[in-house]
Design a protein around this motif. Structure first.
Motif, PDB file in Angstrom:
ATOM      1  N   GLY A   6       0.785  -1.218   0.000  1.00 37.91           N
ATOM      2  CA  GLY A   6       0.000   0.000   0.000  1.00 37.91           C
ATOM      3  C   GLY A   6       0.819   1.272   0.000  1.00 37.91           C
ATOM      4  N   LEU A   7       2.113   1.176  -0.396  1.00 37.26           N
ATOM      5  CA  LEU A   7       3.005   2.328  -0.328  1.00 37.26           C
ATOM      6  C   LEU A   7       3.070   3.111  -1.631  1.00 37.26           C
ATOM      7  N   LEU A   8       2.546   2.555  -2.706  1.00 37.40           N
ATOM      8  CA  LEU A   8       2.521   3.258  -3.977  1.00 37.40           C
ATOM      9  C   LEU A   8       1.454   2.625  -4.859  1.00 37.40           C
ATOM     10  N   ARG A   9       1.245   3.255  -6.019  1.00 37.20           N
ATOM     11  CA  ARG A   9       0.319   2.709  -7.014  1.00 37.20           C
ATOM     12  C   ARG A   9       1.035   2.614  -8.341  1.00 37.20           C
ATOM     13  N   ARG A  10       1.016   1.444  -8.930  1.00 35.52           N
ATOM     14  CA  ARG A  10       1.667   1.236 -10.220  1.00 35.52           C
ATOM     15  C   ARG A  10       0.901   1.965 -11.319  1.00 35.52           C
ATOM     16  N   VAL A  11       1.613   2.641 -12.196  1.00 34.46           N
ATOM     17  CA  VAL A  11       1.056   3.231 -13.404  1.00 34.46           C
ATOM     18  C   VAL A  11       1.966   2.850 -14.554  1.00 34.46           C
ATOM     19  N   HIS A  12       1.555   3.144 -15.765  1.00 36.92           N
ATOM     20  CA  HIS A  12       2.355   2.768 -16.922  1.00 36.92           C
ATOM     21  C   HIS A  12       3.755   3.380 -16.845  1.00 36.92           C
ATOM     22  N   GLY A  13       4.770   2.531 -16.842  1.00 37.03           N
ATOM     23  CA  GLY A  13       6.146   2.993 -16.846  1.00 37.03           C
ATOM     24  C   GLY A  13       6.737   3.326 -15.501  1.00 37.03           C
ATOM     25  N   GLY A  14       5.947   3.207 -14.409  1.00 40.59           N
ATOM     26  CA  GLY A  14       6.500   3.579 -13.114  1.00 40.59           C
ATOM     27  C   GLY A  14       5.480   3.483 -12.002  1.00 40.59           C
ATOM     28  N   ALA A  15       5.491   4.468 -11.112  1.00 34.45           N
ATOM     29  CA  ALA A  15       4.594   4.451  -9.963  1.00 34.45           C
ATOM     30  C   ALA A  15       4.358   5.861  -9.453  1.00 34.45           C
ATOM     31  N   VAL A  16       3.224   6.044  -8.781  1.00 32.53           N
ATOM     32  CA  VAL A  16       2.875   7.300  -8.116  1.00 32.53           C
ATOM     33  C   VAL A  16       2.477   6.954  -6.681  1.00 32.53           C
ATOM     34  N   PRO A  17       2.396   7.938  -5.787  1.00 35.39           N
ATOM     35  CA  PRO A  17       1.958   7.637  -4.420  1.00 35.39           C
ATOM     36  C   PRO A  17       0.593   6.971  -4.403  1.00 35.39           C
ATOM     37  N   SER A  18       0.365   6.123  -3.437  1.00 35.24           N
ATOM     38  CA  SER A  18      -0.875   5.355  -3.389  1.00 35.24           C
ATOM     39  C   SER A  18      -2.096   6.236  -3.286  1.00 35.24           C
ATOM     40  N   ARG A  19      -1.955   7.435  -2.695  1.00 34.41           N
ATOM     41  CA  ARG A  19      -3.102   8.334  -2.564  1.00 34.41           C
ATOM     42  C   ARG A  19      -3.431   9.045  -3.858  1.00 34.41           C
ATOM     43  N   ALA A  20      -2.555   8.959  -4.863  1.00 38.15           N
ATOM     44  CA  ALA A  20      -2.718   9.760  -6.073  1.00 38.15           C
ATOM     45  C   ALA A  20      -3.590   9.064  -7.108  1.00 38.15           C
ATOM     46  N   GLY A  21      -4.821   8.720  -6.753  1.00 37.63           N
ATOM     47  CA  GLY A  21      -5.755   8.169  -7.715  1.00 37.63           C
ATOM     48  C   GLY A  21      -6.245   9.241  -8.667  1.00 37.63           C
ATOM     49  N   SER A  22      -6.987   8.820  -9.699  1.00 36.79           N
ATOM     50  CA  SER A  22      -7.388   9.761 -10.731  1.00 36.79           C
ATOM     51  C   SER A  22      -8.350  10.824 -10.230  1.00 36.79           C
ATOM     52  N   VAL A  23      -9.057  10.538  -9.125  1.00 37.04           N
ATOM     53  CA  VAL A  23     -10.015  11.527  -8.615  1.00 37.04           C
ATOM     54  C   VAL A  23      -9.587  12.115  -7.275  1.00 37.04           C
ATOM     55  N   SER A  24      -8.431  11.697  -6.750  1.00 38.78           N
ATOM     56  CA  SER A  24      -7.973  12.269  -5.483  1.00 38.78           C
ATOM     57  C   SER A  24      -7.275  13.590  -5.742  1.00 38.78           C
ATOM     58  N   GLU A  25      -7.336  14.481  -4.770  1.00 42.42           N
ATOM     59  CA  GLU A  25      -6.802  15.823  -4.988  1.00 42.42           C
ATOM     60  C   GLU A  25      -6.384  16.432  -3.660  1.00 42.42           C
ATOM     61  N   PRO A  26      -5.100  16.740  -3.491  1.00 42.53           N
ATOM     62  CA  PRO A  26      -4.667  17.403  -2.263  1.00 42.53           C
ATOM     63  C   PRO A  26      -5.137  18.846  -2.248  1.00 42.53           C
TER      64      PRO A  26
END
Length: 261
Positions: free
Chosen positions: A47-67
């Protein structure tokens, strides 16, 4: 290097950059891309990151999440200041014109540097924004005409959205627009999580004669929930690192200038 050491390196760089690439990590650590993919898989399972094409982003960075805007101001702040200084070079000696400022932390950094740029160039500007923090920053500058567009203010971004904001933008034809994005990708273009915010961004892009997008490297390859512009709709992308091959090729094909801070 042990797996735990590699994975600590990955999580540290992810926190600093907002995104990591498989190829970049493999080069950094001197291992194969297959090894990095296994490390990313392990970290995703934790649960420490989220896989995306070619790499990874933070797990909280979903397509609809927004800081919130306050949270974003603390992320990659040095990069955003460098991007802001580079982006303001579009305002040359004696420049006269109307400028629209979008919402967002990187655009906010551009606004914060505008006073010094105006003093250095003798520019005379009429500025329009729907972002309350940007308006506050610019209201302190004595030699700039400022218009704040109305609308329903979103708490996360402190920016006005909705029909009245869109209607006001539809009647404008500014010379320049500074626009931020949560994602910049080769296939999806420029995107952001919130539909109402995306509608305003799209209206800004349509209104301006020249569009300057400002985004740090953590936005590369990210596809947020709503696309508000194709790459071909922007004129300049100002960022803090060269895009990867796929994005660089797409930007070149769209005739977008890339300015590296």
């Amino acid at each position: 290097m042990y797996a735990t050491e590699r994975q600590a390196h990955i999580t540290r760089h992810l926190a600093e950059r907002g995104r990591v690439s498989v190829v970049g990590l493999a080069d950094d650590l001197g291992v194969t891309t297959e090894t990095i993919r296994r490390d990313l898989d392990a970290l995703e399972q934790q649960g420490l990151l989220r896989r995306v094409h070619g790499g990874a982003v933070p797990s909280r960075a979903g397509s609809v999440s927004e800081p919130s805007i306050a949270e974003r101001m603390t992320v990659n702040s040095d990069a955003k200041l460098a991007i802001a200084r580079r982006a303001l070079e579009v305002i040359t000696d004696g420049y006269r014109g109307a400028v629209v400022f979008d919402a967002g932390s990187t655009v906010g950094a551009v606004a914060a540097g505008l006073g010094d740029r105006v003093a250095a160039t003798g520019a005379r500007l009429d500025v329009v924004t729907h972002a309350v923090p940007v308006a506050h920053t610019l209201s302190l500058l004595p030699d700039i005409g400022l218009t704040l567009l109305g609308g329903q203010v979103r708490g996360l971004t402190a920016a006005a959205v909705g029909p009245s904001t869109l209607s006001a933008l539809g009647s404008l034809r500014p010379d320049l627009a500074f626009v931020g994005a949560n994602g910049v990708s080769a296939g999806f273009g420029l995107s952001t999580p919130d539909p109402a915010e995306a509608a305003v961004k799209a209206a800004i892009v349509r209104s301006a004669q020249r569009v300057i997008a400002v985004a740090d490297r953590s936005k590369f390859g990210v596809e947020s929930f709503v696309r508000f512009a194709d790459l071909a709709e922007i004129d300049i992308l100002v960022t803090d690192a060269a895009p990867d091959e796929a994005l660089a090729s797409a930007l070149a094909a769209a005739d977008v200038e890339v300015w590296i801070a």
